[in-house]
Write a protein that holds these residues in place. Structure first.
Motif, PDB file in Angstrom:
ATOM      1  N   GLY A 141       0.833  -1.199   0.000  1.00 36.98           N
ATOM      2  CA  GLY A 141       0.000   0.000   0.000  1.00 36.98           C
ATOM      3  C   GLY A 141       0.867   1.246   0.000  1.00 36.98           C
ATOM      4  O   GLY A 141       0.709   2.159  -0.828  1.00 36.98           O
ATOM      5  N   ALA A 142       1.837   1.299   0.927  1.00 36.91           N
ATOM      6  CA  ALA A 142       2.762   2.432   0.988  1.00 36.91           C
ATOM      7  C   ALA A 142       3.665   2.469  -0.239  1.00 36.91           C
ATOM      8  O   ALA A 142       3.940   3.539  -0.798  1.00 36.91           O
ATOM      9  CB  ALA A 142       3.597   2.340   2.260  1.00 36.91           C
ATOM     10  N   PHE A 143       4.118   1.314  -0.672  1.00 39.91           N
ATOM     11  CA  PHE A 143       4.983   1.186  -1.853  1.00 39.91           C
ATOM     12  C   PHE A 143       4.307   1.814  -3.078  1.00 39.91           C
ATOM     13  O   PHE A 143       4.929   2.556  -3.848  1.00 39.91           O
ATOM     14  CB  PHE A 143       5.249  -0.305  -2.070  1.00 39.91           C
ATOM     15  N   HIS A 144       3.003   1.537  -3.236  1.00 40.53           N
ATOM     16  CA  HIS A 144       2.220   2.077  -4.351  1.00 40.53           C
ATOM     17  C   HIS A 144       2.037   3.586  -4.197  1.00 40.53           C
ATOM     18  O   HIS A 144       2.233   4.361  -5.146  1.00 40.53           O
ATOM     19  CB  HIS A 144       0.869   1.352  -4.400  1.00 40.53           C
ATOM     20  N   GLN A 145       1.672   4.032  -2.993  1.00 36.75           N
ATOM     21  CA  GLN A 145       1.437   5.462  -2.758  1.00 36.75           C
ATOM     22  C   GLN A 145       2.693   6.307  -2.992  1.00 36.75           C
ATOM     23  O   GLN A 145       2.600   7.467  -3.391  1.00 36.75           O
ATOM     24  CB  GLN A 145       0.929   5.679  -1.326  1.00 36.75           C
ATOM     25  N   LEU A 146       3.855   5.705  -2.775  1.00 36.15           N
ATOM     26  CA  LEU A 146       5.117   6.422  -2.960  1.00 36.15           C
ATOM     27  C   LEU A 146       5.606   6.403  -4.405  1.00 36.15           C
ATOM     28  O   LEU A 146       6.687   6.914  -4.705  1.00 36.15           O
ATOM     29  CB  LEU A 146       6.181   5.840  -2.031  1.00 36.15           C
ATOM     30  N   GLY A 147       4.824   5.765  -5.291  1.00 35.86           N
ATOM     31  CA  GLY A 147       5.110   5.853  -6.718  1.00 35.86           C
ATOM     32  C   GLY A 147       5.929   4.745  -7.325  1.00 35.86           C
ATOM     33  O   GLY A 147       6.301   4.825  -8.510  1.00 35.86           O
ATOM     34  N   TYR A 148       6.177   3.682  -6.584  1.00 31.12           N
ATOM     35  CA  TYR A 148       7.048   2.630  -7.113  1.00 31.12           C
ATOM     36  C   TYR A 148       6.351   1.717  -8.135  1.00 31.12           C
ATOM     37  O   TYR A 148       7.026   0.923  -8.785  1.00 31.12           O
ATOM     38  CB  TYR A 148       7.637   1.814  -5.956  1.00 31.12           C
ATOM     39  N   PHE A 149       5.041   1.836  -8.267  1.00 26.56           N
ATOM     40  CA  PHE A 149       4.333   1.097  -9.310  1.00 26.56           C
ATOM     41  C   PHE A 149       3.945   1.999 -10.486  1.00 26.56           C
ATOM     42  O   PHE A 149       3.087   1.629 -11.290  1.00 26.56           O
ATOM     43  CB  PHE A 149       3.072   0.427  -8.745  1.00 26.56           C
ATOM     44  N   ASN A 150       4.539   3.168 -10.590  1.00 23.54           N
ATOM     45  CA  ASN A 150       4.215   4.073 -11.693  1.00 23.54           C
ATOM     46  C   ASN A 150       4.361   3.360 -13.037  1.00 23.54           C
ATOM     47  O   ASN A 150       5.346   2.638 -13.274  1.00 23.54           O
ATOM     48  CB  ASN A 150       5.133   5.299 -11.667  1.00 23.54           C
ATOM     49  N   GLY A 151       3.375   3.588 -13.926  1.00 23.46           N
ATOM     50  CA  GLY A 151       3.388   2.949 -15.236  1.00 23.46           C
ATOM     51  C   GLY A 151       2.601   1.665 -15.301  1.00 23.46           C
ATOM     52  O   GLY A 151       2.331   1.147 -16.391  1.00 23.46           O
ATOM     53  N   ILE A 152       2.229   1.107 -14.129  1.00 20.75           N
ATOM     54  CA  ILE A 152       1.389  -0.099 -14.090  1.00 20.75           C
ATOM     55  C   ILE A 152      -0.034   0.344 -13.774  1.00 20.75           C
ATOM     56  O   ILE A 152      -0.256   1.059 -12.790  1.00 20.75           O
ATOM     57  CB  ILE A 152       1.887  -1.094 -13.017  1.00 20.75           C
ATOM     58  N   ILE A 165      -5.817  -0.322  -4.535  1.00 16.07           N
ATOM     59  CA  ILE A 165      -5.740  -1.761  -4.810  1.00 16.07           C
ATOM     60  C   ILE A 165      -5.047  -2.529  -3.682  1.00 16.07           C
ATOM     61  O   ILE A 165      -5.405  -3.674  -3.380  1.00 16.07           O
ATOM     62  CB  ILE A 165      -5.030  -2.026  -6.161  1.00 16.07           C
ATOM     63  N   PHE A 166      -4.064  -1.891  -3.016  1.00 21.22           N
ATOM     64  CA  PHE A 166      -3.345  -2.565  -1.934  1.00 21.22           C
ATOM     65  C   PHE A 166      -3.725  -2.026  -0.555  1.00 21.22           C
ATOM     66  O   PHE A 166      -3.107  -2.411   0.447  1.00 21.22           O
ATOM     67  CB  PHE A 166      -1.837  -2.441  -2.137  1.00 21.22           C
ATOM     68  N   LEU A 190      14.769   2.784  -3.825  1.00 24.02           N
ATOM     69  CA  LEU A 190      14.221   2.643  -2.474  1.00 24.02           C
ATOM     70  C   LEU A 190      15.332   2.379  -1.472  1.00 24.02           C
ATOM     71  O   LEU A 190      15.299   2.899  -0.356  1.00 24.02           O
ATOM     72  CB  LEU A 190      13.191   1.512  -2.440  1.00 24.02           C
ATOM     73  N   ARG A 191      16.307   1.609  -1.869  1.00 23.07           N
ATOM     74  CA  ARG A 191      17.408   1.237  -0.965  1.00 23.07           C
ATOM     75  C   ARG A 191      18.066   2.456  -0.328  1.00 23.07           C
ATOM     76  O   ARG A 191      18.405   2.454   0.861  1.00 23.07           O
ATOM     77  CB  ARG A 191      18.451   0.443  -1.756  1.00 23.07           C
ATOM     78  N   ASP A 192      18.216   3.528  -1.123  1.00 18.50           N
ATOM     79  CA  ASP A 192      18.940   4.706  -0.657  1.00 18.50           C
ATOM     80  C   ASP A 192      18.022   5.822  -0.155  1.00 18.50           C
ATOM     81  O   ASP A 192      18.474   6.945   0.059  1.00 18.50           O
ATOM     82  CB  ASP A 192      19.826   5.244  -1.801  1.00 18.50           C
ATOM     83  N   ASN A 193      16.731   5.491   0.050  1.00 23.84           N
ATOM     84  CA  ASN A 193      15.777   6.486   0.541  1.00 23.84           C
ATOM     85  C   ASN A 193      15.290   6.049   1.921  1.00 23.84           C
ATOM     86  O   ASN A 193      14.349   5.265   2.057  1.00 23.84           O
ATOM     87  CB  ASN A 193      14.603   6.615  -0.435  1.00 23.84           C
ATOM     88  N   ALA A 194      15.940   6.550   2.959  1.00 23.99           N
ATOM     89  CA  ALA A 194      15.649   6.107   4.333  1.00 23.99           C
ATOM     90  C   ALA A 194      14.220   6.411   4.747  1.00 23.99           C
ATOM     91  O   ALA A 194      13.588   5.609   5.460  1.00 23.99           O
ATOM     92  CB  ALA A 194      16.635   6.767   5.302  1.00 23.99           C
ATOM     93  N   VAL A 195      13.692   7.541   4.320  1.00 25.45           N
ATOM     94  CA  VAL A 195      12.315   7.910   4.689  1.00 25.45           C
ATOM     95  C   VAL A 195      11.327   6.920   4.100  1.00 25.45           C
ATOM     96  O   VAL A 195      10.404   6.446   4.783  1.00 25.45           O
ATOM     97  CB  VAL A 195      12.001   9.349   4.224  1.00 25.45           C
ATOM     98  N   HIS A 196      11.495   6.597   2.831  1.00 22.39           N
ATOM     99  CA  HIS A 196      10.597   5.642   2.187  1.00 22.39           C
ATOM    100  C   HIS A 196      10.734   4.243   2.790  1.00 22.39           C
ATOM    101  O   HIS A 196       9.735   3.546   3.008  1.00 22.39           O
ATOM    102  CB  HIS A 196      10.882   5.592   0.682  1.00 22.39           C
ATOM    103  N   LYS A 197      11.959   3.823   3.031  1.00 21.82           N
ATOM    104  CA  LYS A 197      12.165   2.492   3.613  1.00 21.82           C
ATOM    105  C   LYS A 197      11.446   2.354   4.943  1.00 21.82           C
ATOM    106  O   LYS A 197      10.871   1.293   5.249  1.00 21.82           O
ATOM    107  CB  LYS A 197      13.664   2.211   3.797  1.00 21.82           C
ATOM    108  N   ASP A 198      11.453   3.394   5.736  1.00 22.33           N
ATOM    109  CA  ASP A 198      10.800   3.356   7.044  1.00 22.33           C
ATOM    110  C   ASP A 198       9.289   3.171   6.912  1.00 22.33           C
ATOM    111  O   ASP A 198       8.648   2.589   7.800  1.00 22.33           O
ATOM    112  CB  ASP A 198      11.108   4.647   7.804  1.00 22.33           C
ATOM    113  N   LYS A 199       8.712   3.638   5.803  1.00 30.25           N
ATOM    114  CA  LYS A 199       7.272   3.513   5.581  1.00 30.25           C
ATOM    115  C   LYS A 199       6.884   2.186   4.925  1.00 30.25           C
ATOM    116  O   LYS A 199       5.734   1.761   5.022  1.00 30.25           O
ATOM    117  CB  LYS A 199       6.787   4.666   4.697  1.00 30.25           C
ATOM    118  N   VAL A 200       7.828   1.545   4.268  1.00 28.83           N
ATOM    119  CA  VAL A 200       7.520   0.379   3.433  1.00 28.83           C
ATOM    120  C   VAL A 200       7.918  -0.948   4.073  1.00 28.83           C
ATOM    121  O   VAL A 200       7.223  -1.951   3.913  1.00 28.83           O
ATOM    122  CB  VAL A 200       8.218   0.534   2.056  1.00 28.83           C
TER     123      VAL A 200
END
Length: 425
Positions: free
Chosen positions: A53-64, A70-71, A105-115
């Motif tokens: 859910g967070a992964f999608h909201q942060l834009g990692y599924f862009n283009g799909i 959905i999540f 995502l690996r190098d984005n600490a803020v996003h990793k904490d949410k995902v």
């Protein structure tokens, strides 16, 4: 569309133990609740849960092409209903983002904490809202053993068994996720010899059944059938399945309409659904069938899967004893044949429906998938590591099932399927 998520050379920037069930090539789907009481759909890599859910909201599924929510639901039904193309796109994208070479995502600490969450910080829930549940009876070894125990061994299989996948409709409300304890069921059992009044009380012959189950998507309208060559387009994935059985209750009630209270009190599933795509490298030849199937059941190609299965019993405050090792490849009727038969009369199948394989028994005594067979109806008790014996399952015993595939390149597993038996209230 190519399944790039299955690349055996792919490594993740998340640490994964060598014998983990959940390498980056798996990417199963499930539902969990976080410490903040947020329910989300997710996947798992190693010992970490991924909030999709967070992964999608942060834009990692862009283009799909995915809906915004959905999540963000408490089950996978809508995602499963989107079909195989979506499942494959999503798995491929997750594999790409968590690949060791990808730093988005690996190098984005803020996003990793949410995902990303540690598995000990989440609680697994049922992955789907099971609308309908069908249990098949599709292991020739199991059906032969049961027929030999209760009838003439020379006529263990009824004539129809070798011609059609036998099944019955079970109860979906009592399907529970791994880790949920069950209560020993109460019911009627066969009267004592010379008496007419049945016995009533707690089941004395409580058993497990070693099974797998597949989850379907929306497949056909009422009145339509699914051609066998199309069936796998409608199978999302599999879970491990313990279809608990009260043999004494079932033995009294099952004539003439089949299982009822002896089966519907609890069925335990592993909480992660492993996709059919992830299992693609583990296809094997189908078992040779005695009779040529009717055309609607004739399957071309490899429709069986080499999934190693294991069952252990752990007494309260004791160590586990492994009592059986079997394999999903022993199934006489494949999933494709089961689904084709299920719909040949026009029965409609929906997203989130679950189809149990039936007890999976192999050709050797140590590969039988139930206590009924392992102890041969109680005549040969199983000895545990603590010196105690079991004819069937005792109160406070925990039954642990495991399932995994392994080849020279990768191991794909399902996690544990665990249930502890509590005494009658």
């Amino acid at each position: 569309m190519k399944i790039t998520a299955n690349n055996p050379n792919r490594k993740s920037w998340i640490k994964v133990d060598e014998n983990s069930d959940f390498p980056i090539q798996n990417i199963p789907f499930g539902v969990f609740i976080t410490k903040d009481d947020i329910i989300t759909i997710g996947t798992r890599i190693g010992d970490f849960a991924i909030d999709l859910g967070a992964f999608h909201q942060l834009g990692y599924f862009n283009g799909i092409p995915l809906t915004d929510d959905i999540f963000l639901q408490d089950n996978l039904n809508d995602f499963i209903a989107d079909g195989r193309k979506t499942w494959r796109l999503v798995r491929n994208r997750i594999a790409d983002v968590f690949d060791v070479t990808n730093g988005s995502l690996r190098d984005n600490a803020v996003h990793k904490d949410k995902v990303i969450f540690r598995m000990e910080d989440v609680e697994m829930l049922l992955p789907v809202a099971v609308g309908d549940y069908t249990d098949f009876y599709a292991s020739k070894e199991h059906a032969t053993n049961v027929g030999s125990l209760f009838r003439d061994p020379e006529n263990a299989l009824f004539p129809n068994w070798l011609q059609i996948p036998i099944g019955y409709h079970g109860r979906s409300s009592s399907i529970i996720p791994s880790g949920t304890p069950i209560r020993r069921p109460v019911g009627q059992s066969k009267p004592n010899e010379g008496e007419t009044t049945p016995n009533f009380g707690p089941s004395k012959l409580l058993d497990f059944e070693l099974e797998m189950a597949f989850i379907t998507t929306d497949s056909n309208n009422l009145g339509d059938r699914i051609p066998i060559e199309d069936t796998e387009e409608y199978i999302f994935g599999l879970v491990q399945f313990n279809d608990w059985s009260a043999r004494d209750i079932q033995g009294w009630e099952y004539v003439p309409l089949g299982p009822f209270l002896g089966k519907n009190f609890a069925s335990t599933i592993s909480p992660w659904i492993v996709t059919l795509d992830a299992l693609e490298p583990f296809r094997v030849e189908n078992p040779k069938q005695v009779y040529k199937p009717l055309p609607y059941l004739k399957q071309e190609g490899k429709g069986s899967y080499d999934i190693k299965l294991q069952v252990g019993i752990q007494p309260e405050n004791g160590e586990e004893t492994v009592i059986a090792n079997s394999n999903f490849k022993y199934m006489y009727w494949t999933m494709a044949q089961q689904l084709a038969h299920h719909t040949v009369n026009g029965c409609n199948v929906r997203s989130g429906d679950m189809m149990g394989s039936g007890t999976i028994s192999g050709p050797t005594k140590d590969s039988y998938g139930s206590m009924l067979e392992l102890t041969w109806r109680g005549q040969n008790p199983v000895q545990l590591n603590d010196g105690t014996t079991r004819k069937f399952i005792n109160d406070n015993d925990t039954v642990i099932m495991r399932a995994h595939c392994k080849n020279d390149n990768v191991r794909i597993g399902f996690g544990d399927c665990v249930g502890k038996v509590l005494p009658v209230k």
